[in-house]
Write an enzyme that holds these catalytic residues in place. Structure first.
Site, PDB file in Angstrom:
ATOM      1  CE  LYS A   1       3.267  -2.314   4.493  1.00 41.85           C
ATOM      2  NZ  LYS A   1       3.491  -0.931   4.965  1.00 41.85           N
TER       3      LYS A   1
ATOM      4  N   GLY B   1      10.467  -4.157   3.246  1.00 43.65           N
ATOM      5  CA  GLY B   1      11.481  -3.171   3.584  1.00 43.65           C
ATOM      6  C   GLY B   1      12.756  -3.348   2.795  1.00 43.65           C
TER       7      GLY B   1
ATOM      8  CB  ALA C   1      -0.455   7.273   1.209  1.00 41.00           C
TER       9      ALA C   1
ATOM     10  NE  ARG D   1      11.310   3.218   0.367  1.00 42.86           N
ATOM     11  CZ  ARG D   1      12.342   3.275   1.182  1.00 42.86           C
ATOM     12  NH1 ARG D   1      12.954   4.419   1.373  1.00 42.86           N
ATOM     13  NH2 ARG D   1      12.762   2.195   1.819  1.00 42.86           N
TER      14      ARG D   1
ATOM     15  CD  GLN E   1      -2.451  -0.296   4.850  1.00 39.48           C
ATOM     16  OE1 GLN E   1      -2.277   0.870   4.531  1.00 39.48           O
ATOM     17  NE2 GLN E   1      -1.475  -1.043   5.334  1.00 39.48           N
TER      18      GLN E   1
ATOM     19  N   PRO F   1       0.856  -1.191   0.000  1.00 42.39           N
ATOM     20  CG  PRO F   1      -0.169  -1.192   2.107  1.00 42.39           C
ATOM     21  CD  PRO F   1       0.764  -1.959   1.254  1.00 42.39           C
TER      22      PRO F   1
ATOM     23  CB  CYS G   1       0.875   4.725   9.099  1.00 45.67           C
ATOM     24  SG  CYS G   1       1.142   6.342   8.363  1.00 45.67           S
TER      25      CYS G   1
END
Ligand SMILES: Cc1cc2nc3c(=O)[nH]c(=O)nc-3n(C[C@H](O)[C@H](O)[C@H](O)COP(=O)(O)O)c2cc1C
Length: 311
Positions: A143, A205, A23, A229, A75, A21, A105
């Protein structure tokens, strides 16, 4: 890493490479592009349960999906078990097969509200949220991060709590809240959690290449990986990990990405929405600075299309 299906409750994915997910990024269009490159599952960005309950239009826009998304994964975030349970069973989320709950988050606005990573502090509230969401009858995943601060890890305990509360899968981001998105992942913490539960565990990660994915799995034993990313920068990463020969050229997919947005938002809005994604797509191209300037001054998506065609 071994490519295999993951069973999340009653849902079976075609492989164990997931788009995280994100944003502002993992909208329906990016999810389609990542699926074209082979992602086995792709999550919407986090959506606020309170936002949905109180009818915020932008929030429901996040829930748009394409029919090609055979498994639909959303999510959600929040801190009120009853509201979250109500939303999980509501018509808003009816089409989704999997509901992921954000407990990682680090953004102050979310954390200070007792949402996202703030739940790492409160296992009993986190557990109530999972069991309320689970009443929807859908597959539920969580998560989360390995802890709030370095050295104060909650990974194993939190993983067990998720499983005991009814979660069908967990994704562990191997960094603490204060690290935000930087620094190495703590494989030891992920491994200890993986060894203590029976439900599938996904590692997240720092995966930017096939080598990184291999390393995550080899060091932790996780059942799959989630990429954030690395996929935003380069959706082809899924094809690289899958070793797919003849993956679709990225230029074609950029054009498809643009067209998907144009069909939904029209030329002018697309020019604005697509800018930030184009900045990622253009990384590494010769003259990328100049190209980015062109993209950022574009008033219509047709001008961005010209940039893509010139690549
Ligand atoms: C721009 C951006 C937006 C993000 N949005 C979300 C989100 O909506 N929900 C979530 O659980 N994590 C979110 N994350 C965290 C990622 O899903 C992921 O856990 C984190 O980036 C680490 O993975 P990576 O090293 O592969 O990037 C976001 C990260 C970034 C950089």
């Amino acid at each position: 890493m071994e490519i295999k299906s993951v069973k999340i409750g009653k849902v079976k994915t075609k492989n164990n490479l997931f788009l995280a997910p994100l944003a502002g990024y993992s909208d329906a269009a990016l999810r389609i592009i990542c699926r074209d490159y082979g992602a086995g599952l792709a999550f919407t960005e986090m959506v606020s349960c309170k936002g949905l309950k109180y009818g915020n239009e932008k929030t429901s826009d996040i829930l748009f999906t394409y029919p090609e998304e055979d498994i639909k994964a959303v999510q959600i975030f929040g801190n009120d078990p009853l509201i979250m349970g109500e939303i999980a069973s509501s018509s808003y989320l009816e089409k989704f097969d999997i509901i992921d709950i954000n407990m990682g988050c680090p953004v102050p606005k979310i954390y200070n509200n007792g949402e996202g990573s703030a739940l790492l502090n409160d296992l009993s509230l986190a557990s109530k949220i999972i069991s309320e969401v689970k009443k929807s009858g859908k597959a539920v995943s969580v998560k989360f991060r390995i802890g709030l601060t370095e050295g104060n890890f909650v990974t194993k305990e939190f993983a067990k709590m998720c499983e005991d509360s009814g979660a069908d899968m967990i994704t562990i981001h191997g960094r603490v809240k204060t690290a935000i998105y930087s620094g190495p992942c703590n494989y030891d913490e992920i491994r200890k959690a993986k060894e203590s539960v029976k439900i599938p565990v996904i590692g997240n990660g720092g995966i930017f290449s096939l080598k990184d994915a291999d390393e995550m799995v080899a060091n932790t034993g996780v059942d799959g990986v989630m990429i954030a990313r690395g996929a935003m920068n380069n959706p082809m990463i899924f094809a690289e990990i899958l070793k797919t020969p003849n993956a679709i050229p990225i230029k074609e997919e950029m054009l498809k990405h643009l067209k998907l947005l144009e069909d939904r938002y029209g030329e002018e809005r697309t020019a604005i929405i697509f800018r930030k994604q184009m900045a990622f797509y253009l990384k590494g191209y010769k003259d990328s600075k100049k190209l980015k300037e062109k993209v950022f001054s574009a008033k219509r998506s047709s001008e961005i299309k010209e940039v893509i065609l010139s690549l």
